[in-house]
Design a protein around this motif. Structure first.
Motif, PDB file in Angstrom:
ATOM      1  N   HIS A 150       0.822  -1.216   0.000  1.00  0.00           N
ATOM      2  CA  HIS A 150       0.000   0.000   0.000  1.00  0.00           C
ATOM      3  C   HIS A 150       0.850   1.258   0.000  1.00  0.00           C
ATOM      4  O   HIS A 150       2.049   1.224   0.271  1.00  0.00           O
ATOM      5  CB  HIS A 150      -1.017  -0.012   1.144  1.00  0.00           C
ATOM      6  CG  HIS A 150      -0.393  -0.094   2.489  1.00  0.00           C
ATOM      7  ND1 HIS A 150       0.005   1.013   3.187  1.00  0.00           N
ATOM      8  CD2 HIS A 150      -0.067  -1.162   3.241  1.00  0.00           C
ATOM      9  CE1 HIS A 150       0.539   0.624   4.331  1.00  0.00           C
ATOM     10  NE2 HIS A 150       0.508  -0.687   4.392  1.00  0.00           N
ATOM     11  N   SER A 151       0.186   2.366  -0.283  1.00  0.00           N
ATOM     12  CA  SER A 151       0.885   3.592  -0.623  1.00  0.00           C
ATOM     13  C   SER A 151       1.446   4.339   0.586  1.00  0.00           C
ATOM     14  O   SER A 151       0.819   4.395   1.641  1.00  0.00           O
ATOM     15  CB  SER A 151      -0.093   4.478  -1.361  1.00  0.00           C
ATOM     16  OG  SER A 151       0.592   5.528  -1.939  1.00  0.00           O
ATOM     17  N   GLY A 152       2.608   4.947   0.421  1.00  0.00           N
ATOM     18  CA  GLY A 152       3.156   5.891   1.393  1.00  0.00           C
ATOM     19  C   GLY A 152       2.790   7.308   0.957  1.00  0.00           C
ATOM     20  O   GLY A 152       1.940   7.484   0.080  1.00  0.00           O
ATOM     21  N   ASP A 153       3.418   8.283   1.574  1.00  0.00           N
ATOM     22  CA  ASP A 153       3.137   9.676   1.206  1.00  0.00           C
ATOM     23  C   ASP A 153       4.465  10.418   1.045  1.00  0.00           C
ATOM     24  O   ASP A 153       4.810  11.289   1.848  1.00  0.00           O
ATOM     25  CB  ASP A 153       2.269  10.318   2.303  1.00  0.00           C
ATOM     26  CG  ASP A 153       1.899  11.762   1.975  1.00  0.00           C
ATOM     27  OD1 ASP A 153       1.939  12.131   0.782  1.00  0.00           O
ATOM     28  OD2 ASP A 153       1.592  12.508   2.916  1.00  0.00           O
ATOM     29  N   PRO A 154       5.206  10.060  -0.011  1.00  0.00           N
ATOM     30  CA  PRO A 154       6.582  10.569  -0.125  1.00  0.00           C
ATOM     31  C   PRO A 154       6.649  12.089  -0.266  1.00  0.00           C
ATOM     32  O   PRO A 154       7.674  12.689   0.051  1.00  0.00           O
ATOM     33  CB  PRO A 154       7.108   9.877  -1.389  1.00  0.00           C
ATOM     34  CG  PRO A 154       5.890   9.471  -2.145  1.00  0.00           C
ATOM     35  CD  PRO A 154       4.842   9.188  -1.121  1.00  0.00           C
ATOM     36  N   LEU A 155       5.595  12.719  -0.761  1.00  0.00           N
ATOM     37  CA  LEU A 155       5.667  14.169  -1.019  1.00  0.00           C
ATOM     38  C   LEU A 155       4.920  14.996   0.022  1.00  0.00           C
ATOM     39  O   LEU A 155       4.781  16.211  -0.143  1.00  0.00           O
ATOM     40  CB  LEU A 155       5.100  14.464  -2.421  1.00  0.00           C
ATOM     41  CG  LEU A 155       5.735  13.677  -3.574  1.00  0.00           C
ATOM     42  CD1 LEU A 155       5.027  13.976  -4.881  1.00  0.00           C
ATOM     43  CD2 LEU A 155       7.211  13.998  -3.700  1.00  0.00           C
ATOM     44  N   ASN A 156       4.411  14.353   1.070  1.00  0.00           N
ATOM     45  CA  ASN A 156       3.560  15.044   2.066  1.00  0.00           C
ATOM     46  C   ASN A 156       2.485  15.868   1.364  1.00  0.00           C
ATOM     47  O   ASN A 156       2.324  17.056   1.622  1.00  0.00           O
ATOM     48  CB  ASN A 156       4.401  15.942   2.979  1.00  0.00           C
ATOM     49  CG  ASN A 156       5.431  15.139   3.738  1.00  0.00           C
ATOM     50  OD1 ASN A 156       5.111  14.068   4.268  1.00  0.00           O
ATOM     51  ND2 ASN A 156       6.667  15.597   3.755  1.00  0.00           N
ATOM     52  N   PHE A 157       1.776  15.212   0.472  1.00  0.00           N
ATOM     53  CA  PHE A 157       0.846  15.914  -0.412  1.00  0.00           C
ATOM     54  C   PHE A 157      -0.497  16.190   0.275  1.00  0.00           C
ATOM     55  O   PHE A 157      -1.094  15.308   0.877  1.00  0.00           O
ATOM     56  CB  PHE A 157       0.614  15.072  -1.671  1.00  0.00           C
ATOM     57  CG  PHE A 157      -0.030  15.830  -2.791  1.00  0.00           C
ATOM     58  CD1 PHE A 157       0.740  16.448  -3.765  1.00  0.00           C
ATOM     59  CD2 PHE A 157      -1.415  15.922  -2.866  1.00  0.00           C
ATOM     60  CE1 PHE A 157       0.135  17.151  -4.803  1.00  0.00           C
ATOM     61  CE2 PHE A 157      -2.011  16.626  -3.901  1.00  0.00           C
ATOM     62  CZ  PHE A 157      -1.236  17.236  -4.869  1.00  0.00           C
ATOM     63  N   ILE A 158      -0.935  17.439   0.166  1.00  0.00           N
ATOM     64  CA  ILE A 158      -2.253  17.803   0.701  1.00  0.00           C
ATOM     65  C   ILE A 158      -3.032  18.537  -0.386  1.00  0.00           C
ATOM     66  O   ILE A 158      -2.548  19.525  -0.937  1.00  0.00           O
ATOM     67  CB  ILE A 158      -2.129  18.735   1.938  1.00  0.00           C
ATOM     68  CG1 ILE A 158      -1.302  18.043   3.028  1.00  0.00           C
ATOM     69  CG2 ILE A 158      -3.509  19.121   2.478  1.00  0.00           C
ATOM     70  CD1 ILE A 158      -0.947  18.935   4.200  1.00  0.00           C
ATOM     71  N   ASP A 159      -4.216  18.020  -0.756  1.00  0.00           N
ATOM     72  CA  ASP A 159      -5.105  18.832  -1.617  1.00  0.00           C
ATOM     73  C   ASP A 159      -6.292  19.254  -0.766  1.00  0.00           C
ATOM     74  O   ASP A 159      -6.125  20.063   0.144  1.00  0.00           O
ATOM     75  CB  ASP A 159      -5.472  18.108  -2.923  1.00  0.00           C
ATOM     76  CG  ASP A 159      -5.942  16.685  -2.717  1.00  0.00           C
ATOM     77  OD1 ASP A 159      -7.135  16.476  -2.538  1.00  0.00           O
ATOM     78  OD2 ASP A 159      -5.094  15.755  -2.743  1.00  0.00           O
ATOM     79  N   THR A 160      -7.505  18.716  -1.006  1.00  0.00           N
ATOM     80  CA  THR A 160      -8.597  19.071  -0.102  1.00  0.00           C
ATOM     81  C   THR A 160      -8.445  18.359   1.236  1.00  0.00           C
ATOM     82  O   THR A 160      -9.027  18.766   2.230  1.00  0.00           O
ATOM     83  CB  THR A 160      -9.974  18.744  -0.731  1.00  0.00           C
ATOM     84  OG1 THR A 160      -9.944  17.394  -1.182  1.00  0.00           O
ATOM     85  CG2 THR A 160     -10.280  19.670  -1.900  1.00  0.00           C
ATOM     86  N   LYS A 161      -7.686  17.261   1.224  1.00  0.00           N
ATOM     87  CA  LYS A 161      -7.290  16.630   2.494  1.00  0.00           C
ATOM     88  C   LYS A 161      -5.933  15.965   2.316  1.00  0.00           C
ATOM     89  O   LYS A 161      -5.492  15.739   1.188  1.00  0.00           O
ATOM     90  CB  LYS A 161      -8.360  15.628   2.964  1.00  0.00           C
ATOM     91  CG  LYS A 161      -8.766  14.564   1.965  1.00  0.00           C
ATOM     92  CD  LYS A 161      -9.746  13.604   2.625  1.00  0.00           C
ATOM     93  CE  LYS A 161     -10.772  13.077   1.659  1.00  0.00           C
ATOM     94  NZ  LYS A 161     -11.664  12.089   2.205  1.00  0.00           N
TER      95      LYS A 161
END
Ligand SMILES: [Zn+2]
Length: 280
Positions: free
Chosen positions: A80-91
């Motif tokens: 399952h996916s990690g969050d390598p870019l600390n990405f935030i859009d609407t959440k």
């Protein structure tokens, strides 16, 4: 006489109590709006008995349709996916992933498995559009790459069933790298002389069309599927011209040489088996 006078005031029946038929017994075709029995719909491989509209189904339905007795071994089921870019859009991206996992019961937008199809050993990767628009991120790319490795090691054909809005924006450049990775793996499969069939279903667009979906030894599609790279509006604005009607339909794409054939989902298993028997 007061037979028909309701003595108690304020009686309310909740909507769900008013149903005469159990939920999910009937299916309404989104294309022709006609009604059919859910069981009948499932028996015709989720296609409409009236207009042959191919409903958008996911890996669960395709695996059941293709693998003999629905018996298969899933590969990398827990990736399952990690969050390598600390990405935030609407959440935040991790919240979106968690919510989607809960809603769909899936770990990401592709499932890969091996088993038998009409007694032929085969590896199948199938995308799930319900998972963030079937978007291709690192997990999708990695699972497909590993499934190709499995195919190559075991010398069994690889079937990719695509249904995707393209690359996953929350993983930006890392998503785009999956195009190169999967394409390179497919080149190894080709060198190993293992057949690769790509089935494009409704819709197949963006980075998925631009990589593994169009690299099959056979590129095939379901009737009426939308196949393209960019959406019509973007293309119109770029080239400043009106576009032919239905230019992104499977039928148009077939006529212009990008597909080998279109297959009705009801015949999919048998057509694929005959094709693989010719190749071996
Ligand atoms: Zn219909």
């Amino acid at each position: 006489m007061s037979w028909f006078v309701r003595k108690e005031k304020g009686i309310n029946t909740p909507t769900e109590m008013k149903r005469e038929a159990p939920d999910g017994l009937w299916y309404q075709c989104p294309s022709c709006k006609k009604i059919m029995h859910t069981r009948e719909h499932k028996l015709s491989a989720y296609t409409c008995a009236h207009c042959n509209y191919h409903d958008k189904v996911g890996s669960e339905a395709y695996f059941e349709l293709l693998f003999d007795n629905n018996e298969f071994t899933e590969l990398d089921a827990n990736l399952h996916s990690g969050d390598p870019l600390n990405f935030i859009d609407t959440k935040p991206y991790p919240d979106r992933i968690r919510a989607t996992m809960l809603k769909t019961g899936l770990k990401d937008a592709v499932r890969t498995a091996h088993g038998k199809m009409n007694e032929i050993d085969i590896t199948i990767a199938c995308m799930d559009f319900n998972f963030i628009g079937g978007s291709m991120g690192s997990v999708v790319g990695e699972k497909i790459a590993r499934a190709i490795d499995y195919s190559l090691q075991n010398k069994q054909p690889f079937l990719m069933i695509s249904r995707s809005g393209g690359a996953r924006m929350m993983e930006a450049g890392l998503s785009l790298m999956q195009m190169a990775k999967t394409s390179a793996k497919l080149a190894l499969l080709s060198e190993g002389k293992v057949p690769y069939i790509s089935l494009l279903t409704d819709p197949t667009t963006g980075g998925v069309t631009a990589s593994y979906a169009m690299l099959g030894d056979f590129n095939i599609s379901e009737p009426g599927a939308l196949i393209g790279f960019a959406g019509p509006r973007v293309i119109r604005e770029t080239i400043g011209k009106d576009l032919p009607k239905g230019f992104q339909s499977a039928e148009f794409v077939l006529e212009h040489g990008f597909l080998d054939f279109i297959v009705d989902r009801k015949d999919l298993k048998d057509k694929l088996s005959s094709l693989l028997k010719i190749l071996y």
